[in-house]
Design an enzyme around this catalytic site. Sequence first.
Site, PDB file in Angstrom:
ATOM      1  CB  SER A 225      15.105 -25.159 -25.923  1.00 38.05           C
ATOM      2  OG  SER A 225      14.091 -24.223 -25.720  1.00 38.05           O
TER       3      SER A 225
ATOM      4  CE  LYS B  76      13.438 -30.430 -22.166  1.00 38.51           C
ATOM      5  NZ  LYS B  76      12.481 -29.295 -22.057  1.00 38.51           N
TER       6      LYS B  76
ATOM      7  CD  GLU C 298      14.192 -14.828 -17.634  1.00 41.99           C
ATOM      8  OE1 GLU C 298      15.072 -15.419 -18.287  1.00 41.99           O
ATOM      9  OE2 GLU C 298      13.662 -15.336 -16.618  1.00 41.99           O
ATOM     10  CB  SER C 299      13.546 -17.098 -21.129  1.00 40.25           C
ATOM     11  OG  SER C 299      13.144 -18.179 -20.305  1.00 40.25           O
TER      12      SER C 299
END
Length: 556
Positions: free
Chosen positions: A151, A161, A403-404
């Site tokens: 990421s 992932k 929130e990220s």
Amino acid sequence: MHERAGTLALPEDLIDVDEVTASYYDIEPDPTNPDQRVVFGTSGHRGSSLDGAFNEAHIVATTAAIVEYRAAQGIDGPLFIGRDTHALSEPAWRSALEVLAAAGVTVKVDSRGSYTPTPAVSVAILCANGAPEALRTTGAGLADGIVVTPSHNPPRDGGFKYNPPNGGPADSDATGWIAARANEILESGWRSVPRVIGSDLFEHPCIQAFDYLDHYVSQLDQVIDIDAIRDAGVRIGADPLGGASVDYWAAISERYGLDLTVVNPNVDPAWPFMTLDWDGKIRMDCSSPNAMASLRHTMTPGPDGSTPYDIATGNDADSDRHGIVTADGLMNPNHYLAVAIEYLFTHRPGWPATAAVGKTLVSSSLIDRVVAAMGRSLIEVPVGFKHFVPGLLDGSVGFGGEESAGASFLRKDGTVWSTDKDGIILALLASEILAVTGKTPSQLHVEQVERFGASVYARVDAPANREQKAKLAALDPSDVTATELAGDPITAKLVRAPGNDAPIGGLKVTTDAAWFAARPSGTEDVYKIYAESFKGAEHLAEVQQAARELVSAALG
């Protein structure tokens, strides 16, 4: 805050790409060292080859474990695999292909031999499985996927992932099994795992080309009102931050005839064009004012008040996160989520009338107020996008956001689009909002504040060792004996999320005017304190200090 935060990286800040890639093959991890074992966090296994935490052994063992897992689940359809632009992504991608081909797994690789954003893999899996009506969780013919990415992490890192047939991040049952089996393989001898080595790999019948770019881009008008953006002439500046979306933004501009400029088309695994993040590291965090300093500067209004673009956006390396910049600056991710939610639920008549809003419990309470005013249901879940997957899949959740700066939402007809975070559609949505309402998302945020109040939100870290982090993750509400938080009566002490009763891996304490949540870091000897106050910055500082004291007391 590092003294050079927000300034352009210098040569001494850059990784030696050759050293990082050579270490991937040369360093063999010690499976008895906890820091060198396979560990799946909320976004897969991450680490650096330089530390013996992300090496050939890890990827061979993890891929072999995934082969066994999908066989146990009866999954025998194609596996869609993508990778981002990190230096370790290509060697890890190749290692995975070698194991998958030898195991007889049909693998769909990018037909251009290039990078693939996380959301493009999710969309491909879901379309292959006939989502949503025909989608089953296990069984013959179903597709799944792997995304090779850490990421927004620094250039020295790698990530891996697994996405099951539901298209989203695997849940802890799957990742726990895969990690445990991978570590067994590390211990018993990972070199014995069968692999297709050498030039024969890409001639192997199991390795098949798939046009991820066209498949994804050609369907974007089913999710975004692109006609409105084009007709309004919105000027868009898209910065891929050297990530996997670079060719996608160019294709979006060409296919749909948008006034869209790819601000920085460069890809370099050392990321010499990035500005340093808050701690002096190169990090492709499109929600960080420091990492986004160059794009923010580009959008500084000139003497006549004009900017080169009406909306500027950024994405992280695998394009699952978004950053929105207007003439007012870089938007706080929470503020943009609140604006996006209100806009979507008032401009998507094809969505189910009962569709709820999903948010992580560390996201702003402004979202709670916006959702309540619309008369919609709010589903509050732990950190981790996997918690939104079931609702997005069946349409019961119209929007899920973290929130990220990670979120996704339904197609315009109310069916599933992506069950993983999609930074591209969130970036495009900002332009749709401007085109349809005549106001930028930052202007709409100001209007929301007038109606719902202004909040101050921040995340800080506090030191904690391995034992303390484990204790924090296992707290019970009764461990918190305080009755007040920063002068206000405590209204709730949560260790499980109210939306799905799943453990939050920490603690959340709320009052009518503020809240904090404390969670242990999965990679550092710290715990994270998220906090918000509707009483201003001074009160937020009081909440943060009270949070430290409450957590310290609970940890003993």
